[in-house]
Design a protein around this motif. Structure first.
Motif, PDB file in Angstrom:
ATOM      1  N   TYR A   1      -0.429   4.130   0.870  1.00 36.76           N
ATOM      2  CA  TYR A   1      -1.000   5.025   1.877  1.00 36.76           C
ATOM      3  C   TYR A   1      -0.439   4.654   3.256  1.00 36.76           C
ATOM      4  O   TYR A   1       0.127   3.572   3.437  1.00 36.76           O
ATOM      5  CB  TYR A   1      -2.527   4.903   1.902  1.00 36.76           C
ATOM      6  CG  TYR A   1      -3.236   5.599   0.761  1.00 36.76           C
ATOM      7  CD1 TYR A   1      -2.538   6.159  -0.309  1.00 36.76           C
ATOM      8  CD2 TYR A   1      -4.621   5.687   0.752  1.00 36.76           C
ATOM      9  CE1 TYR A   1      -3.212   6.785  -1.355  1.00 36.76           C
ATOM     10  CE2 TYR A   1      -5.302   6.312  -0.296  1.00 36.76           C
ATOM     11  CZ  TYR A   1      -4.587   6.851  -1.340  1.00 36.76           C
ATOM     12  OH  TYR A   1      -5.266   7.464  -2.374  1.00 36.76           O
ATOM     13  N   ASP A   2      -0.671   5.533   4.205  1.00 34.07           N
ATOM     14  CA  ASP A   2      -0.059   5.331   5.518  1.00 34.07           C
ATOM     15  C   ASP A   2      -1.071   5.518   6.648  1.00 34.07           C
ATOM     16  O   ASP A   2      -0.860   6.326   7.563  1.00 34.07           O
ATOM     17  CB  ASP A   2       1.126   6.301   5.676  1.00 34.07           C
ATOM     18  CG  ASP A   2       2.176   5.740   6.628  1.00 34.07           C
ATOM     19  OD1 ASP A   2       2.355   4.502   6.654  1.00 34.07           O
ATOM     20  OD2 ASP A   2       2.799   6.531   7.355  1.00 34.07           O
ATOM     21  N   CYS A   3      -2.142   4.760   6.586  1.00 34.82           N
ATOM     22  CA  CYS A   3      -3.166   4.867   7.638  1.00 34.82           C
ATOM     23  C   CYS A   3      -2.578   4.333   8.947  1.00 34.82           C
ATOM     24  O   CYS A   3      -2.082   3.197   8.996  1.00 34.82           O
ATOM     25  CB  CYS A   3      -4.407   4.082   7.242  1.00 34.82           C
ATOM     26  SG  CYS A   3      -5.055   4.575   5.627  1.00 34.82           S
TER      27      CYS A   3
ATOM     28  N   TYR B   1      -3.551   3.118  11.707  1.00 34.97           N
ATOM     29  CA  TYR B   1      -4.042   1.925  12.412  1.00 34.97           C
ATOM     30  C   TYR B   1      -3.821   0.633  11.630  1.00 34.97           C
ATOM     31  O   TYR B   1      -4.145  -0.430  12.111  1.00 34.97           O
ATOM     32  CB  TYR B   1      -5.556   2.085  12.662  1.00 34.97           C
ATOM     33  CG  TYR B   1      -6.282   2.569  11.426  1.00 34.97           C
ATOM     34  CD1 TYR B   1      -6.661   1.695  10.426  1.00 34.97           C
ATOM     35  CD2 TYR B   1      -6.535   3.938  11.236  1.00 34.97           C
ATOM     36  CE1 TYR B   1      -7.267   2.137   9.272  1.00 34.97           C
ATOM     37  CE2 TYR B   1      -7.143   4.397  10.087  1.00 34.97           C
ATOM     38  CZ  TYR B   1      -7.503   3.496   9.106  1.00 34.97           C
ATOM     39  OH  TYR B   1      -8.095   3.952   7.957  1.00 34.97           O
ATOM     40  N   CYS B   2      -3.272   0.733  10.413  1.00 36.45           N
ATOM     41  CA  CYS B   2      -3.314  -0.424   9.504  1.00 36.45           C
ATOM     42  C   CYS B   2      -1.972  -1.144   9.431  1.00 36.45           C
ATOM     43  O   CYS B   2      -0.918  -0.528   9.290  1.00 36.45           O
ATOM     44  CB  CYS B   2      -3.723   0.055   8.115  1.00 36.45           C
ATOM     45  SG  CYS B   2      -3.732  -1.277   6.900  1.00 36.45           S
TER      46      CYS B   2
ATOM     47  N   ASN C   1      -0.925  -2.815   7.035  1.00 36.63           N
ATOM     48  CA  ASN C   1      -0.349  -2.726   5.685  1.00 36.63           C
ATOM     49  C   ASN C   1       0.158  -1.339   5.315  1.00 36.63           C
ATOM     50  O   ASN C   1       0.523  -1.107   4.163  1.00 36.63           O
ATOM     51  CB  ASN C   1      -1.410  -3.132   4.645  1.00 36.63           C
ATOM     52  CG  ASN C   1      -1.842  -4.570   4.830  1.00 36.63           C
ATOM     53  OD1 ASN C   1      -1.008  -5.442   5.042  1.00 36.63           O
ATOM     54  ND2 ASN C   1      -3.144  -4.823   4.771  1.00 36.63           N
ATOM     55  N   ARG C   2       0.161  -0.411   6.254  1.00 38.45           N
ATOM     56  CA  ARG C   2       0.572   0.952   5.885  1.00 38.45           C
ATOM     57  C   ARG C   2       2.014   0.953   5.366  1.00 38.45           C
ATOM     58  O   ARG C   2       2.824   0.099   5.743  1.00 38.45           O
ATOM     59  CB  ARG C   2       0.417   1.893   7.077  1.00 38.45           C
ATOM     60  CG  ARG C   2       1.311   1.584   8.250  1.00 38.45           C
ATOM     61  CD  ARG C   2       1.107   2.615   9.335  1.00 38.45           C
ATOM     62  NE  ARG C   2       1.908   2.331  10.504  1.00 38.45           N
ATOM     63  CZ  ARG C   2       2.019   3.162  11.516  1.00 38.45           C
ATOM     64  NH1 ARG C   2       1.395   4.311  11.520  1.00 38.45           N
ATOM     65  NH2 ARG C   2       2.755   2.845  12.546  1.00 38.45           N
TER      66      ARG C   2
ATOM     67  N   GLY D   1      -4.811  -3.068  -0.821  1.00 46.96           N
ATOM     68  CA  GLY D   1      -4.112  -1.840  -0.461  1.00 46.96           C
ATOM     69  C   GLY D   1      -4.005  -0.991  -1.721  1.00 46.96           C
ATOM     70  O   GLY D   1      -4.332  -1.450  -2.827  1.00 46.96           O
ATOM     71  N   VAL D   2      -3.556   0.239  -1.563  1.00 46.54           N
ATOM     72  CA  VAL D   2      -3.492   1.138  -2.723  1.00 46.54           C
ATOM     73  C   VAL D   2      -2.167   0.923  -3.445  1.00 46.54           C
ATOM     74  O   VAL D   2      -1.115   1.389  -3.010  1.00 46.54           O
ATOM     75  CB  VAL D   2      -3.661   2.612  -2.293  1.00 46.54           C
ATOM     76  CG1 VAL D   2      -3.647   3.520  -3.521  1.00 46.54           C
ATOM     77  CG2 VAL D   2      -4.951   2.781  -1.512  1.00 46.54           C
TER      78      VAL D   2
ATOM     79  N   GLU E   1     -14.132   4.042   7.154  1.00 50.26           N
ATOM     80  CA  GLU E   1     -12.963   3.912   8.037  1.00 50.26           C
ATOM     81  C   GLU E   1     -13.165   4.422   9.456  1.00 50.26           C
ATOM     82  O   GLU E   1     -13.004   3.700  10.409  1.00 50.26           O
ATOM     83  CB  GLU E   1     -11.707   4.586   7.453  1.00 50.26           C
ATOM     84  CG  GLU E   1     -11.277   4.057   6.108  1.00 50.26           C
ATOM     85  CD  GLU E   1     -10.583   2.709   6.195  1.00 50.26           C
ATOM     86  OE1 GLU E   1     -10.718   2.016   7.208  1.00 50.26           O
ATOM     87  OE2 GLU E   1      -9.940   2.337   5.188  1.00 50.26           O
TER      88      GLU E   1
ATOM     89  N   CYS F   1       0.826  -1.208   0.000  1.00 47.18           N
ATOM     90  CA  CYS F   1       0.000   0.000   0.000  1.00 47.18           C
ATOM     91  C   CYS F   1       0.858   1.255   0.000  1.00 47.18           C
ATOM     92  O   CYS F   1       1.850   1.355   0.713  1.00 47.18           O
ATOM     93  CB  CYS F   1      -0.928  -0.004   1.209  1.00 47.18           C
ATOM     94  SG  CYS F   1      -2.169   1.290   1.081  1.00 47.18           S
TER      95      CYS F   1
ATOM     96  N   LYS G   1      -6.447   9.942   2.907  1.00 50.60           N
ATOM     97  CA  LYS G   1      -7.861   9.890   2.514  1.00 50.60           C
ATOM     98  C   LYS G   1      -8.558  11.157   3.000  1.00 50.60           C
ATOM     99  O   LYS G   1      -8.063  11.847   3.886  1.00 50.60           O
ATOM    100  CB  LYS G   1      -8.538   8.664   3.144  1.00 50.60           C
ATOM    101  CG  LYS G   1      -7.963   7.350   2.652  1.00 50.60           C
ATOM    102  CD  LYS G   1      -8.563   6.167   3.372  1.00 50.60           C
ATOM    103  CE  LYS G   1      -7.876   4.878   2.933  1.00 50.60           C
ATOM    104  NZ  LYS G   1      -8.261   3.734   3.732  1.00 50.60           N
TER     105      LYS G   1
HETATM  106  S1  SF4 Z   1      -4.407  -0.934   3.136  1.00 50.10           S
HETATM  107 FE1  SF4 Z   1      -6.098   0.512   3.276  1.00 50.10          FE
HETATM  108  S2  SF4 Z   1      -6.239   1.031   5.451  1.00 50.10           S
HETATM  109 FE2  SF4 Z   1      -4.216   0.061   5.099  1.00 50.10          FE
HETATM  110  S3  SF4 Z   1      -2.807   1.777   4.770  1.00 50.10           S
HETATM  111 FE3  SF4 Z   1      -3.554   1.094   2.790  1.00 50.10          FE
HETATM  112  S4  SF4 Z   1      -5.347   2.400   2.346  1.00 50.10           S
HETATM  113 FE4  SF4 Z   1      -4.890   2.565   4.534  1.00 50.10          FE
END
Ligand code: SF4
Length: 445
Positions: free
Chosen positions: A66-68, A70-71, A73-74, A110-111, A167, A64, A181
């Motif tokens: 992105y860097d959420c 709580y995730c 996979n960030r 993931g993105v 989310e 992914c 996001k």
């Molecule tokens: S997988 Fe989804 S929730 Fe996890 S960091 Fe990537 S976009 Fe965010």
């Protein structure tokens, strides 16, 4: 990387997605028996006729960008990464299907690079499944916030259900914990999907989409509970608003699971599963029992009581409506009695046409009186030993919950199916137009 290694990584990474009904139990394989509930990768959903469908639940990629916060996979986490090619995913799914392991696919991702690229990969995998392998089974795809309308259209006509994760329960928390996001990037595609479902669009511009209806099984979303400070009052008001404005099939709650350490995240060691369960019970009351959100929770008591379920809580707050005489109260009131669901209420209505019902008759009708007995009379009499006093009823109900807790029941996921939903009873949910609620959910209304 071997396909099996990819599957291990991407099925495990998908376990945090709850926008389908997964088992919620943790039972290891037993020698001599078939199946286990511990490994990620398989979940269930229910068809319109109530049949349970087994799904392969997997991510297209966990690489992914992105860097959420709580995730797991960030992008800032150092975890093994994997990405299926569309052909790999299609072959894997059809292989499992042919072996009778699964009946459908739940695909999230993931993105990968950006939302459109990710969605193109997902579309291609599903197109291969549908067109090259002739797969006509159930597919639920999670769309990526920020995906273009053209790609949402392509995805929507390939799948049965679409979902977009909202989310977090407020835009403030979304900005803080999922900085890539925004409310708009989530809500704009949700509105587009809602409109697509309404119109059942037939996009004439590509050959792929001529044959299918747009997401015929509707749209759902997922909200993390406990990673941010919003109360149950805010969460339930947001859910009610999502059902009303975006016509969602389901809002799924996902108890925040602490997988990362970050100063922006709460210091907890366990997921708040009991809170998640109470929210599902409240959601059940709104969707199937025609309760307005204001009847379930108010701002002065913004969290659901962990010791008693929301229906009992409502009954205690409206004790003037009780006791309900089981031989006389209308069907709608029977449904409001704690512990009595649609099946029980139906049996009572049918049986009392023939004779006057006593507590023994309720047992014979298979109507549970465990909670109901505090709130009902039969021919004017309470059940033996019941003291019709709100404080004493609360204590009894709370004691029962504590004893379940001692047995470990409240530590895990609880059953959502204590009561049946009254099919066909509910009309549109009550209008929810107060300025206060608009203020709470300004990014929805
Ligand atoms: S997988 Fe989804 S929730 Fe996890 S960091 Fe990537 S976009 Fe965010």
């Amino acid at each position: 990387m071997e396909l099996l290694d990819k599957l291990t990584i991407l099925a495990d990474a998908a376990k945090y997605d709850v926008a389908c009904t997964s088992s919620g139990v943790n039972r290891a394989a037993v020698n001599g028996k078939l199946g286990s509930t511990t490994s990620a990768g398989i979940c269930h959903t229910f068809s319109a006729d109530g049949r349970c469908i087994t799904l392969l639940k997997v991510l297209m990629s966990n690489a992914c960008s992105y860097d959420c916060t709580y995730c797991v996979n960030r992008r800032s986490n150092d975890v093994p990464r994997a990405t299926f090619t569309p052909r790999e995913l299609a072959e894997l799914t059809i292989g499992f299907y042919r072996r009778n392991y699964i009946e459908g696919l739940f695909l999230s991702s993931g993105v990968l690079r950006n939302p459109d690229y990710t969605t193109e990969q997902m579309c291609e995998a599903i197109r291969l499944l549908r067109d090259d392998y002739g797969f006509n089974g159930y597919i639920h795809a999670k769309a990526i916030p920020g995906t273009s309308e053209q790609l949402l259209t392509r995805l929507g006509v390939l799948v049965d259900r679409m979902s977009l994760n909202i989310e977090l329960p407020s835009e403030t928390s979304l900005r803080l914990l999922a900085p890539d996001k925004s409310g708009q990037s989530v809500l704009a595609p949700m509105r587009f999907v809602r409109d697509g479902i309404k119109e059942n669009i037939q996009d004439k511009t590509t050959s792929i989409v001529k044959r299918a209806r747009f997401a015929p099984a509707g749209q759902s979303t997922q909200m993390i509970v406990g990673a941010s400070p919003e109360s149950d009052f805010q969460i339930l008001n947001l859910s009610a608003s999502l059902y009303r404005t975006l016509e969602l099939k389901r809002v799924f709650f996902s108890a925040y699971l602490p997988v990362n350490t970050d100063p922006l995240l709460p210091l907890v060691t366990k997921a708040p599963l009991l809170r998640e369960h109470r929210l599902y019970q409240a959601d059940w009351l709104m969707r199937f029992y025609h309760f307005d959100v204001n009847e379930i929770i108010d701002e002065s008591n913004p969290f659901l009581d962990p010791l008693i379920d929301p229906k009992c809580n409502w009954a205690l707050n409206h004790i003037d409506l009780f006791p309900a005489e089981i031989n006389r109260v209308p069907y709608e009131m029977l449904l409001r009695i704690p512990g009595i669901g649609v099946k029980g209420a139906g049996r009572i209505v049918k049986a009392r046409r023939e004779r006057s019902l006593r507590f023994e008759d309720l047992k014979r009708l298979n109507v549970s009186t465990k909670r109901a007995r505090y709130f009902i009379t039969c021919n004017g009499s309470f059940a033996e030993g019941v003291l019709f006093d709100p404080a004493s009823i609360y204590d009894n109900l709370a004691d029962e919950a504590r004893s379940r807790h001692c047995k470990g029941v409240l530590d895990g996921q609880l059953s959502l199916f204590e009561e049946s939903a009254p099919v066909g009873l509910m009309s549109a949910s009550a209008a929810d137009s107060s300025a206060q609620r608009r203020e709470l959910v300004p990014w929805i209304n």
